[in-house]
Design an enzyme around this catalytic site. Sequence first.
Site, PDB file in Angstrom:
ATOM      1  N   ASP A 238      -8.291   4.911  -1.783  1.00 32.88           N
ATOM      2  CA  ASP A 238      -7.727   3.892  -1.489  1.00 32.88           C
ATOM      3  C   ASP A 238      -7.202   2.947  -2.596  1.00 32.88           C
ATOM      4  OD1 ASP A 238      -7.113   1.213  -0.047  1.00 32.88           O
ATOM      5  OD2 ASP A 238      -9.082   1.661   1.347  1.00 32.88           O
TER       6      ASP A 238
ATOM      7  N   HIS B  43      -2.300   1.078   7.094  1.00 29.33           N
ATOM      8  CA  HIS B  43      -2.779   1.183   5.797  1.00 29.33           C
ATOM      9  C   HIS B  43      -1.960   2.574   5.365  1.00 29.33           C
ATOM     10  CE1 HIS B  43      -4.320   0.250   1.715  1.00 29.33           C
ATOM     11  NE2 HIS B  43      -5.094   1.082   1.712  1.00 29.33           N
TER      12      HIS B  43
ATOM     13  N   CYS C  95       0.952  -1.143   0.159  1.00 32.52           N
ATOM     14  CA  CYS C  95       0.098   0.065  -0.070  1.00 32.52           C
ATOM     15  C   CYS C  95       0.760   1.299   0.115  1.00 32.52           C
ATOM     16  CB  CYS C  95      -0.977  -0.011   1.308  1.00 32.52           C
ATOM     17  SG  CYS C  95      -0.219  -0.097   2.830  1.00 32.52           S
TER      18      CYS C  95
END
Length: 380
Positions: free
Chosen positions: A179, A161, A54
Site C-alpha cells: 500500500d 485506490h 496513489c
Amino acid sequence: MEKSLYRRPLPPSLVAFASPEGRRLFDEARAAGGMESFFPLIEQFHTQSEPAFCGLGSLVVALNALGVDPGRLWRGPWRWYSEELLDCCAPLERVRAQGITLDELACLARCNGAVVEVARPEADDVDALRSAIAEASASSVDPALIVSYERAALGQTGSGHFSPIGGYHRASDRALILDVARFKYPPHWVPVPLLHAATRAIDPSTGRPRGWVTLRRGERPSSLLFTARVRGERGAEGLSEALASICAAIEVAESEALEPLLRRVFAASATLPLTIERRELATEAHDAAAEALRAALHDAAIFRVIAAIAPEGHAEAATLLALALPPSIWAALPAPAQARWRTLTDPAALPEAVQVEAAHLREQLHGLCALGLAGACRCA
C-alpha cells in the site's frame, strides 16, 4: 478544527505484513517462489506524496523497479522517477484534486516507456487476476502489477485506490498489497477472491469496473527531446472534440493547396488540450543526440514547409505535432494536397531520428486517445 488522523487498523480479513502471521506467509511464499517481485519493488518503495497521488505513487514504484530510465532530471544530476515527472496524460493539478483513472495510469506508463496491458475484471474471472498476480510475483525483472480497487470492499476506509502487488502465497491464495498510502495502512496480505471483488467495483468517474495493469519495460525509451502534455481543466477529455474541429476545418476549406490547409490545421490545433513541449535534458549525451535530432528535423522538407506557416518559435513542435496527428486527419485532405503531404512524409524523405521522435509522440497521442473519456480521436 479538522480532526487529525494517524493510520487505521486493518480489518480482520487482512493480515499485516509485519505481524507474526504476515511474516510466516512471507517466509512460505518466498520458499515457494512467490516473492521474487518483492525485492525490486521494496527497494524502490515510495509513499504517495499527496492524498490523491496513489496512482502516481504506484507508478513511480513500478517504473523505478523495472529500471526504466526517464531520460529527465529529477534532482541535481540524477535521473529518477518521482511523481512530478508523471505529467503527460493528466495535469498534476487535476490529479491532485481528483486522482486518476485506470486508463490514465496506463497512458502515463506508456508515455514513460513501459509496455502496458490493461485488464478489467468480469464476474467469474478471478483466475485471470490470480494468474496475473502469480506471474508478476514469480519474476524479479518484470512484469510489475498495479491493482485498482475499492477500499470499502476490503473493509477499509476510503474509496478507490491503487497499489503494487508485492508477492503471492499460493497455499492460502493471498496477495501482498504494498500500500503506497503507508500513512494509512501498512503492507498487507489479502485473499485473492476478496481483492478480485474489490477490482470489480465501478469507478464513478468512468462508469466502468476498476481492474489492474501489467507493466513491462519497453524496448525503447520515451521520446528524446519532445513530449506531449495535456493542459486545461478538461485535459484529454476534450481531445477527440478538438481533433474533430481540425477535421472540420479541412473539410470546409476551399483551397486544394497544402499550405493554406496547413494554416487552417494549425489555427484549429490551438483548441487542442495538449502541447508539444521540449524536455529538460539530463546529460551531455542527451544534448548531443538532441542537437542531432534538431539538425535532422531542420533538414527535412516538411519542416521547411511548416516553418513558413507555424507561429514564430514553434516550427519544431508544430512539425512533430503534424507528424504525430492521427492519419485520418490527413486522409481528409483534398487529393492534390494529400499527394503532396504523402511525398513530404514518406519515410524516404524523413531522417530516421525524426521518424523515431514522431513515433514516440504518436504513441503518446494514441495513449491519450485511448482514454475512455477521450473518444476515438479520428475524423468521421
